[in-house]
Scaffold this motif. Structure first.
Motif, short mmCIF file in Angstrom:
data_model
loop_
_atom_site.label_atom_id
_atom_site.label_comp_id
_atom_site.label_asym_id
_atom_site.label_seq_id
_atom_site.Cartn_x
_atom_site.Cartn_y
_atom_site.Cartn_z
N THR A 134 2.21 28.04 93.60
CA THR A 134 2.42 29.34 93.08
C THR A 134 1.14 30.00 92.78
O THR A 134 0.04 29.15 92.80
N ARG A 135 1.15 31.42 92.68
CA ARG A 135 -0.27 32.00 92.27
C ARG A 135 -0.94 31.54 90.98
O ARG A 135 -1.89 31.34 90.86
N PRO A 153 -7.67 38.24 94.26
CA PRO A 153 -6.22 38.31 95.13
C PRO A 153 -6.55 37.91 96.57
O PRO A 153 -5.73 37.36 97.07
N VAL A 156 -6.74 34.14 96.48
CA VAL A 156 -5.45 33.36 96.36
C VAL A 156 -4.80 33.48 97.80
O VAL A 156 -3.79 32.47 98.17
N GLN A 160 -2.67 30.56 100.15
CA GLN A 160 -1.64 30.60 100.25
C GLN A 160 -1.38 30.54 101.74
O GLN A 160 -0.30 29.79 101.89
N ARG A 174 5.23 32.43 96.47
CA ARG A 174 4.80 33.59 96.09
C ARG A 174 5.37 33.99 94.79
O ARG A 174 5.98 33.33 94.08
#
Length: 174
Positions: A134-135, A153, A156, A160, A174
């Motif tokens: 997850t973030r 941002p 990450v 991801q 997400r």
């Protein structure tokens, strides 16, 4: 003091003052300037390298402590003169601005991906047997690497994207 460092697959024999940090050995003795000296106190992560598969702050380690160890710097992340998927995604997601922290971010994220693949939990892990990506999990795992430009941002998102493409990992993205 004679010290043998294997850096990015190349073996180097150096005669070092025992007080020489691993960071200074890399930068000043081997000319590998991708690893940056940020705070010189282990607080920013700009000097992150991978030693025997584990990420460390090179500014806090003495080079002689790593005699015969395998060290990977940002210069060693490319495979056959091609950017790694993580490097490509940093570009795609604008995971950098000034670029000073980028080498440490890339090296740290590379090791972090290996930690996830190996099932290492973090402080943010809800499930200790299957860490999620997850973030919050990624942010926790990357918290030792600071970016003064605020590109978190993009960093990450780049990580991801690599996780989503990696079939060996499961978890919320997400």
């Amino acid at each position: 003091m004679p010290t043998v460092l294997t850096v990015n697959g190349a073996r180097h024999t150096l005669d070092l003052d025992p007080r020489t940090s691993l960071l200074d050995a890399l930068r000043h003795h081997l000319g590998l300037t991708g690893t940056k000296k940020g705070c010189d106190h282990g607080q920013c992560g700009a000097c992150t390298v991978i030693v025997n598969g584990v990420r460390i702050n090179a500014c806090l380690a003495l080079a002689v402590m790593h005699d015969e160890d395998e060290i990977t710097t940002v210069e060693g992340l490319e495979a056959e003169a091609a950017l790694s998927p993580l490097q490509r995604n940093f570009i795609r997601h604008d995971g950098f601005q000034c670029g000073y922290c980028t080498p440490g971010q890339l090296v740290s994220a590379t090791a972090m991906l290996d930690e996830l693949r190996d099932g290492w939990p973090s402080h943010a892990s809800d499930n200790l047997s299957e860490p999620q990506h997850t973030r919050a999990e990624i942010a926790e795992r990357m918290s030792g690497n600071l970016c003064r430009c605020g590109c978190y941002p993009g960093i990450v998102a780049a990580i991801q994207d690599v996780l989503e493409a990696d079939e060996g990992l499961t978890g919320e993205t997400r």
